[in-house]
Design an enzyme around this catalytic site. Sequence first.
Site, short mmCIF file in Angstrom:
data_model
loop_
_atom_site.label_atom_id
_atom_site.label_comp_id
_atom_site.label_asym_id
_atom_site.label_seq_id
_atom_site.Cartn_x
_atom_site.Cartn_y
_atom_site.Cartn_z
N GLY A 207 4.87 9.65 -11.79
CA GLY A 207 3.65 9.12 -11.18
C GLY A 207 3.42 9.71 -9.80
N ASN A 208 2.50 9.12 -9.07
CA ASN A 208 2.25 9.59 -7.70
C ASN A 208 1.88 8.40 -6.83
OD1 ASN A 208 -0.78 9.31 -7.62
ND2 ASN A 208 -0.53 10.63 -9.41
N ALA A 209 1.69 8.68 -5.53
CA ALA A 209 1.58 7.60 -4.54
C ALA A 209 0.16 7.08 -4.34
CB ALA A 209 2.14 8.10 -3.21
N SER A 210 -0.79 7.48 -5.17
CA SER A 210 -2.17 7.04 -4.93
C SER A 210 -2.31 5.52 -5.13
CB SER A 210 -3.12 7.77 -5.88
OG SER A 210 -4.41 7.24 -5.72
N ALA A 274 -5.79 10.70 -8.64
CA ALA A 274 -4.75 11.72 -8.58
C ALA A 274 -4.21 11.86 -10.00
CB ALA A 274 -3.66 11.28 -7.62
#
Length: 409
Positions: A207-210, A274
């Site tokens: 995943g990512n930090a958005s 993102a």
Amino acid sequence: MSKVVLGVAGGIAAYKAADLLRKLTEVGHDVQVVPTASALNFVGAATWAALSHRPVAADVWTAAEDVPHVQLGRQAELVVVAPATADLLAKAAHGLADDLLTNTLLTARCPVLFVPAMHTEMWDHPATVDNIATLRRRGSVVLEPASGRLTGTDTGKGRLPEPAEIAQLAELLLRRPAALPFDLAGRHVVVSAGGTREPLDPVRFLGNASSGRQGYAIAAVAAARGARVTLVAANVDLPDPAGADVVRAGSAVELRDAVEKAAEDADVVVMNAAVADFRPSDTVDHKIKKSGGVPAPIALQENPDVLADLVRAARPGRLLVGFAAETGDSTATVLDHGRAKLAAKGCDLLVVNAVGPGKAFGQSDNAGVILGSDGSETSVELGPKAVLAAALWDAVSARLAANGRNSAS
Ligand code: CTP
């Protein structure tokens, strides 16, 4: 610190206005609460006085020597009416002034933000519909109510939007008084927000930090400007913006499917999410156990590029907006990367912003540069995400209007 009048009309949602008041005072605004007589049946004067640190102004006769029915409106930099009942909206639309709040509305020359809350039948009634159209035509901002549980066991459209969302739009109007024109009425806009998650097994993902905050602010501002909004949210833990249709997506492929479906009749697509460029080639249908030893390196395969696909399937009149969260490196600045990405993606507008520790992701403030395919570059300095959102809709709105003029000629 700004002078804000918080008008509270007589609806059960008055109790939520106490939370809004708290949010406005916490950021330092000087808030004068003006409840109607009916509002005081729901929440008493002591609550408003304690939270605003000043006596409530509830009638035109108290301290008449200060001429409060004129002074409050004249001094205010913003009037927020939350909740705005059908009765209050009717009075405001017709210029009636039989109490302090309606007098204040007639004397105010600052932006006025009405936040309606009422039962669906009252919201849908032609009288209310006409009154709201009148207020919007005169330049007031009237938010759409949220949908959900109403006072009784019934559900429908009519709930007060979340106090945090109202506070966000109030702050926007204080910084940019002309930020919420009703210029997107009749437009369908699709906004993607958040960050995709690409599953490895049933409990783990790439995943990512958005956080989704910027995309949610873009959706909320579009709805306040009159657009029909479809918000495709990837793993976002925020309340739904009032007036937006929220579609949930987990992975990039799910997000692609949801965006493409919603984009069929859209005038604008804003790809703020993102999206992971790659996903694990194999997803295991059971939890990977430690006892199995160090797993083999994760093989990845490419995800669809949603924005690039939309550009390829371009439809005349549909505007496409991309985002680029960049860090800059030894070869190029953040802005250089943004310009290159706009050219590579081929969208109409691209918002480039710097990311990194303490910047953008998860923060309530953002800065950015809005790049246009026509070579235009508009900088938006660090401020609430709604301010960047409003600048983006200004750029979109100008292009929609120009497209309309070109197709008419
Ligand atoms: N985007 C997309 N689909 C992807 C990746 C990105 O639609 N698979 C969109 C994003 O929503 C954003 C824009 O493309 O609007 C740019 O995203 P970004 O991740 O910065 O671009 P990439 O093309 O992935 O370039 P890179 O990661 O190499 O910088």
